[in-house]
Design a protein around this motif. Structure first.
Motif, short mmCIF file in Angstrom:
data_model
loop_
_atom_site.label_atom_id
_atom_site.label_comp_id
_atom_site.label_asym_id
_atom_site.label_seq_id
_atom_site.Cartn_x
_atom_site.Cartn_y
_atom_site.Cartn_z
N TRP A 287 -5.28 11.25 -16.43
CA TRP A 287 -3.87 11.15 -16.07
C TRP A 287 -3.71 10.88 -14.59
N ARG A 288 -2.82 9.96 -14.28
CA ARG A 288 -2.45 9.66 -12.90
C ARG A 288 -1.06 10.23 -12.64
N ASN A 289 -0.87 10.73 -11.45
CA ASN A 289 0.39 11.35 -11.08
C ASN A 289 0.99 10.59 -9.91
N ALA A 290 2.21 10.06 -10.10
CA ALA A 290 2.83 9.30 -9.02
C ALA A 290 3.01 10.14 -7.77
N ALA A 291 3.26 11.43 -7.94
CA ALA A 291 3.44 12.31 -6.79
C ALA A 291 2.13 12.55 -6.05
N ASP A 292 1.00 12.28 -6.69
CA ASP A 292 -0.31 12.48 -6.08
C ASP A 292 -0.87 11.16 -5.55
N SER A 293 0.02 10.19 -5.33
CA SER A 293 -0.41 8.83 -5.06
C SER A 293 -1.18 8.67 -3.75
N ASP A 294 -0.94 9.54 -2.76
CA ASP A 294 -1.61 9.38 -1.48
C ASP A 294 -3.13 9.39 -1.61
N ARG A 295 -3.65 10.08 -2.61
CA ARG A 295 -5.09 10.18 -2.77
C ARG A 295 -5.68 9.05 -3.61
N GLN A 296 -4.84 8.27 -4.30
CA GLN A 296 -5.38 7.25 -5.18
C GLN A 296 -4.74 5.89 -5.00
N SER A 297 -3.52 5.83 -4.53
CA SER A 297 -2.81 4.57 -4.39
C SER A 297 -2.71 4.16 -2.93
N LEU A 298 -2.42 2.88 -2.75
CA LEU A 298 -2.20 2.35 -1.41
C LEU A 298 -0.69 2.28 -1.18
N ILE A 299 -0.20 2.99 -0.18
CA ILE A 299 1.21 2.97 0.17
C ILE A 299 1.35 2.47 1.60
N LEU A 300 2.07 1.38 1.76
CA LEU A 300 2.31 0.79 3.07
C LEU A 300 3.82 0.82 3.34
N GLU A 301 4.20 1.30 4.50
CA GLU A 301 5.61 1.49 4.79
C GLU A 301 5.94 0.94 6.18
N TRP A 302 6.97 0.10 6.25
CA TRP A 302 7.39 -0.45 7.52
C TRP A 302 8.83 -0.08 7.87
N ASP A 303 9.57 0.50 6.92
CA ASP A 303 10.93 0.94 7.19
C ASP A 303 11.20 2.19 6.36
N ALA A 304 11.20 3.35 7.01
CA ALA A 304 11.32 4.63 6.31
C ALA A 304 12.66 4.78 5.59
N ARG A 305 13.63 3.96 5.94
CA ARG A 305 14.93 4.04 5.26
C ARG A 305 14.84 3.56 3.82
N TYR A 306 13.81 2.80 3.50
CA TYR A 306 13.59 2.31 2.13
C TYR A 306 12.21 2.78 1.65
N SER A 307 11.96 4.05 1.80
CA SER A 307 10.63 4.60 1.56
C SER A 307 10.31 4.71 0.06
N LEU A 308 9.12 4.25 -0.31
CA LEU A 308 8.60 4.52 -1.65
C LEU A 308 7.83 5.83 -1.67
N ARG A 309 7.28 6.22 -0.54
CA ARG A 309 6.51 7.46 -0.47
C ARG A 309 7.37 8.65 -0.89
N THR A 310 8.62 8.68 -0.41
CA THR A 310 9.51 9.78 -0.76
C THR A 310 9.83 9.78 -2.24
N ARG A 311 10.07 8.61 -2.80
CA ARG A 311 10.40 8.52 -4.23
C ARG A 311 9.23 8.92 -5.10
N LEU A 312 8.03 8.52 -4.72
CA LEU A 312 6.85 8.90 -5.48
C LEU A 312 6.63 10.40 -5.43
N ALA A 313 6.88 11.00 -4.27
CA ALA A 313 6.70 12.44 -4.13
C ALA A 313 7.64 13.22 -5.03
#
Length: 492
Positions: A259-285
């Protein structure tokens, strides 16, 4: 320009370090700080990959200031053929509809390749189609052409629409209750599991995708549907596989059954962010979605392949544990499971035929060494949550938390109890233990299936602690109170 290396690849903190800059493979310069805007911009113009652009932008406050407009221009260059001068409007509409861009346009943002495409794909949250459609039809003047989705996505879509203007196409996939992640996780291959907002990009399987390797998802072979020509499956640059046999040794954490967990993505997925106002990291968490590519591993070297490992527990058990004898049998299966579970927590089970609640072991899901999220508990040993979908689970469904007031003493810690119920699609038998406990008379009010309860500090749902015998009376009281007023759909 072929190589840029910096001491800060995360972009934080923004300082002025010494950078190594290699130009045309033979001029090698040591630069402490570059303040000339033209030179800084020239470096940006010679970088393709998004990760390199972000690394260079993060080397100093000056490069950050110059780089932000460059990144906005990269995003605008991709979407402008479809939205013309309405890039900012698109960003706003994507934000309010919680939309992401998938497919070739998202990968183009990452690779920087200027490949032409005549379609762009959006995935939006449930209930937001009217807002997005109004923008597409009234502002962009597209007209819808079809509403038939590819079979791989049929189980997770609330709606699907293709819009056309001349030779340009916009596809909009509206998610069901499981959310946007459930659609991404249903993509036909791992290479298609990429998504982008106006300020962030995520690749869920970077280890394979960046090597141009893709693994077929369960959705691609869910039945006899003929052609599978969708997404990257037909891309000539990708090497396609139906299983992980090609890996050679055991799959390890790359096993498609884990099982993969979107909230655990930092350890398995690549997340690149250039504008925190449209963050995917927050949504995944904040996501409660878990998924897996397959429920059976075909790699003969993998211990999660049941063909060569009889000690791999297949879940959920059939039938579910219902009394003391079957509870003891399931406990033995947990103890003998191979590979061994990394850890367990003690929970409280109200089994359908039991005469009293029992303290039971709930292990971490396979592949998880440290529990960081409540969804990493393998509750399927005791409650069937996979009846409706064995591959994608929205874990907040059929789960409810109750807070307990410890009284007036400030020395008594405040705890909460989270209840898990079985998926109604399992059509489980009525729970006699809960019936007797809550004095239920009407069969229509019976609770179907087992009920599992875990304990955690108030406000810290992911910090699971063991229940003890003293908790039973508290949980009994919570069930009686809840059943006396049927306080939510959770108990319906």
């Amino acid at each position: 320009m072929s190589d840029i290396r910096s001491s800060s690849f995360s972009g934080f903190p923004m300082v002025d370090p010494t950078c190594s800059l290699q130009v045309d493979n033979f001029v090698y310069l040591e630069l402490s700080v570059i303040h000339e805007p033209a030179l800084v911009r020239e470096v940006f113009n010679n970088l393709d990959f998004l990760s390199d652009i972000l690394a260079w932008r993060g080397t100093s406050t000056h490069t950050h200031m110059v780089g932000s407009p460059v990144l906005y221009a990269c995003f605008a260059r991709i979407v402008q053929p479809f939205v013309r001068c309405h890039v900012r409007t698109l960003a706003h509409v994507m934000h309010v509809t919680r939309a992401v861009i998938t497919g070739s346009c998202a990968m183009r943002m990452f690779t920087g390749k200027d490949t032409a495409t005549n379609n762009i794909n959006f995935v939006i949250a449930q209930g937001t189609l009217d807002t997005f459609q109004s923008f597409i039809q009234d502002t962009l003047f597209y007209r819808w052409t079809t509403t038939k989705p590819h079979y791989a996505f049929q189980g997770v879509l609330a709606s699907f629409t293709v819009y056309r203007r001349n030779n340009l196409f916009i596809t909009v996939s509206e998610a069901k209750v499981g959310g946007v992640i459930s659609i991404i996780a249903s993509s036909p291959t791992t290479a298609d599991m990429t998504m982008m907002t106006p300020g962030s990009l995520t690749i869920l399987y970077p280890f394979w995708t960046l090597k141009h390797i893709m693994l077929a998802n369960h959705t691609l072979f869910g039945g006899d549907h003929g052609s599978h020509d969708i997404g990257c499956i037909t891309h000539p640059d990708f090497e396609s596989h139906d299983n992980t046999y090609w890996l050679g040794p055991a799959c390890g954490r790359l096993c498609p059954t884990l099982w993969r967990n979107a909230a655990d993505s930092d350890r398995q997925s690549l997340i690149l962010e250039w504008d925190a106002r449209y963050s995917l990291r927050t949504r995944l968490a904040r996501s409660n979605t878990i998924w897996r590519l397959s429920d059976r591993c075909a790699n003969i070297y993998c211990p999660y392949n049941p063909a060569n490992n009889a000690r791999t527990v297949l879940l959920p058990p059939d039938p579910m544990p219902s009394d003391l004898t079957s509870i003891l049998v399931q406990e033995a299966r947990i103890r003998s499971h191979h590979p061994r579970y990394a850890g367990t927590r003690v929970a409280l089970l109200y089994a359908t035929c039991a005469t009293s609640p029992h303290l039971v072991s709930v292990p971490f899901v396979d592949g998880v060494a440290t529990l960081r999220h409540i969804s990493q508990l393998e509750v399927s040993h005791w409650v069937d949550r996979l009846a409706n979908n064995r591959f994608i689970v929205f874990t907040s469904n059929y789960r409810k938390t109750y807070n307990v007031n410890p009284g007036t003493s400030s020395d008594v810690p405040e705890y909460s109890y989270t209840f898990f119920r079985e998926d109604p699609e399992a059509f489980s038998p009525p729970n006699l233990l809960v019936r007797d406990l809550a004095s239920i008379v009407d069969p229509a009010c019976d609770i179907a299936g087992n009920v599992l309860v875990v304990k955690h500090p108030k406000g810290c749902k992911h910090d699971i602690i063991d229940l003890i015998a003293d908790d039973i009376a508290i949980v009994d009281a919570l069930i009686k109170r809840a059943m006396s007023c049927i306080d939510s759909e959770f108990w319906m």
